[in-house]
Design an enzyme around this catalytic site. Structure first.
Site, PDB file in Angstrom:
ATOM      1  N   ASN A  93       0.821  -1.199  -0.062  1.00  0.00           N
ATOM      2  CA  ASN A  93      -0.020   0.041   0.118  1.00  0.00           C
ATOM      3  C   ASN A  93       1.023   1.148   0.048  1.00  0.00           C
ATOM      4  O   ASN A  93       2.045   1.200   0.144  1.00  0.00           O
ATOM      5  CB  ASN A  93      -0.962   0.031   1.199  1.00  0.00           C
ATOM      6  CG  ASN A  93      -0.137   0.120   2.416  1.00  0.00           C
ATOM      7  OD1 ASN A  93       0.372   1.010   2.716  1.00  0.00           O
ATOM      8  ND2 ASN A  93      -0.254  -1.253   3.036  1.00  0.00           N
ATOM      9  N   PHE A 117      -4.694   3.946  14.136  1.00  0.00           N
ATOM     10  CA  PHE A 117      -5.017   5.026  13.008  1.00  0.00           C
ATOM     11  C   PHE A 117      -6.140   4.638  12.181  1.00  0.00           C
ATOM     12  O   PHE A 117      -6.018   3.180  11.922  1.00  0.00           O
ATOM     13  CB  PHE A 117      -3.714   5.424  12.212  1.00  0.00           C
ATOM     14  CG  PHE A 117      -2.757   6.411  12.986  1.00  0.00           C
ATOM     15  CD1 PHE A 117      -2.061   6.126  14.200  1.00  0.00           C
ATOM     16  CD2 PHE A 117      -2.622   7.365  12.348  1.00  0.00           C
ATOM     17  CE1 PHE A 117      -1.176   6.869  14.756  1.00  0.00           C
ATOM     18  CE2 PHE A 117      -1.606   8.375  12.770  1.00  0.00           C
ATOM     19  CZ  PHE A 117      -1.033   8.140  14.287  1.00  0.00           C
ATOM     20  N   LYS A 167     -12.138  -2.268  18.784  1.00  0.00           N
ATOM     21  CA  LYS A 167     -10.707  -2.766  18.752  1.00  0.00           C
ATOM     22  C   LYS A 167     -10.245  -2.392  20.209  1.00  0.00           C
ATOM     23  O   LYS A 167      -9.042  -2.717  20.613  1.00  0.00           O
ATOM     24  CB  LYS A 167      -9.712  -2.116  17.763  1.00  0.00           C
ATOM     25  CG  LYS A 167     -10.038  -2.358  16.455  1.00  0.00           C
ATOM     26  CD  LYS A 167      -8.639  -2.311  15.413  1.00  0.00           C
ATOM     27  CE  LYS A 167      -8.990  -2.488  14.032  1.00  0.00           C
ATOM     28  NZ  LYS A 167      -7.858  -2.551  13.388  1.00  0.00           N
TER      29      LYS A 167
END
Ligand code: CTP
Length: 407
Positions: free
Chosen positions: A208, A325, A343
């Site tokens: 990425n 993030f 999370k």
């Protein structure tokens, strides 16, 4: 609190020194502005006088004061001489020991660290005369804040633009006596950065566009606050900052193992890496040859590092502090908030990566900090500025817990 002499020289970006001055003050430093004659053509000394609450030194020959020896007195009082912007002319004077005004005399007289933020036209910066002067000064221990690349006031595009004010301020702060600012001393902070590469075969991978800059900025800021920093970085072109332990990894599985191993005694983990969510079900041992017709790849889920950290038993007491993030192209705040809960982390730094000036592979970022007690949208700024804000939050969160590693 330290006294910093802020040298302002005659460049278009002299107006940015006002913001640099404010930034230094915000970090609790006292600033005295020293302007060259040409700097006063770009910004009025009164501006600095008003914000520093100190007389601004503009000449070696001010009547009524012992101005000719004042540079010696001031030179011995300061903890840092910062010159931003620093023109090619002043760099040349410093390199050659020319002392024909207050600033250049003070440079020779001071024993404080010297930090220069050069700003000039791209060709001037590249000129061998300037490069030679810069390396002479570097050889004498002078430190630099590298100029940025971009559109220059002269109409050229290239390297030479004054670094962003918050980057200059962070660099200045980091040079000051560490004892004054070791707010994270004894703490172990684990930071991840960059992309992961998931190998398809020996020559191809799925990756990425993450450059690693955001995580590197967080790692540098944590270290400048006195933390012991472990940086787990995927493959990046940008060089990482100096940290205590650098672990280079390639794929998501390797990053998972490295982070879990380092997290054992971590006070905080900041997951700035863009970790692949999927990896090829198989990595071919030889190069995959093409065949007629389309090709189908089978991908399987990677393990979510952040979610696994969120499920650690020690998280019952909030240790380690977890920062994730969220790179989004839709509504970053709504999905960032969902990630915060899913999370089980303390802070999500959400950004809209569809903006050209934020997110992947650029120097700047515009993020919203999302925590249980609310959201804070930060303006577009250098990634180091975002790192400062993130570390301020981390610092507040870790201060609620005793030092995890017991150092
Ligand atoms: N992350 C992680 N492990 C993974 C994937 C992501 O630790 N295998 C971390 C990233 O470092 C980042 C955060 O999780 O801090 C958010 O990543 P993102 O891929 O945006 O989140 P997802 O939960 O995968 O969300 P989405 O459903 O949008 O893909």
């Amino acid at each position: 609190m330290s006294l910093i002499a802020l040298g302002v020289t005659g460049g278009i970006s002299a107006y940015k020194s006002v913001e640099i001055c404010r930034g230094l003050q915000k970090r609790g430093h006292d600033v005295v502005a020293v302007m060259t004659r040409s700097a006063t053509r770009f910004v009025g000394p009164l501006t600095f006088e008003a914000i520093t609450h100190r007389p601004v030194v503009t000449s070696q020959w001010t009547r009524g004061a012992n101005a000719s020896i004042e540079h010696i007195a001031l030179a011995s009082d300061i903890a840092l001489l910062l010159v931003a912007p620093c023109t090619a002319d002043v760099i040349g004077k410093f390199a050659h020991g020319i002392a024909d005004d207050f600033l250049s005399s003070m440079y020779l007289a001071t024993q404080a660290p010297v930090l220069l933020a050069p700003a000039m036209n791209v060709n001037m910066l590249a000129h061998p005369a300037v490069q030679q002067n810069l390396s002479t000064l570097a050889g004498r221990g002078v430190r630099f804040v590298d100029p940025d690349e971009g559109y220059l006031a002269c109409g050229w595009v290239g390297k030479g633009r004054l670094a962003e004010p918050e980057v200059v301020v962070a660099a200045a702060d980091a040079l000051l006596a560490p004892a004054d600012r070791a707010s994270l001393r004894g703490r172990h902070i684990v930071v991840t950065a960059g992309p992961t590469y998931e190998d398809l075969d020996p020559v191809r991978f799925l990756g990425n566009r993450s450059s690693g800059r955001m995580g590197f900025a967080v790692a540098a800021e944590a270290r400048s606050r006195g933390a012991r920093v472990t940086l787990v970085a995927g493959p990046t072109r940008v060089d990482p900052p100096v940290v205590d332990t650098l672990v280079r990894v390639r794929g998501a599985a390797e990053m998972h193992a490295a982070v879990m191993a380092a997290a054992g005694d971590a006070d905080a983990v900041v997951m700035a890496a863009a970790v692949a969510d999927y990896t090829p079900a198989q990595t071919a041992s030889g190069k995959i040859a093409k065949t007629p017709g389309p090709m189908t790849l089978t991908l399987e889920r990677t393990r979510d590092i952040l979610a696994d950290l969120g499920a650690l038993p020690s998280r019952a007491t909030g240790v380690p502090v977890l920062v994730g993030f969220a790179a989004e192209t839709g509504d970053p705040v709504a999905s960032g908030r969902a990630k915060l809960t899913r999370k089980r982390v303390d802070l999500i730094v959400a950004n809209d990566v569809s903006r050209p000036d934020a997110g992947f592979d650029v120097e700047t970022n515009a993020v919203t900090l999302i925590a249980a007690d609310g959201d804070t949208a930060l303006p577009l700024q250098a990634k180091r500025g975002v790192a400062v804000e993130v570390l301020d939050r981390v610092e507040a969160l870790v201060s609620r817990h005793p030092i995890a590693g017991g150092v």
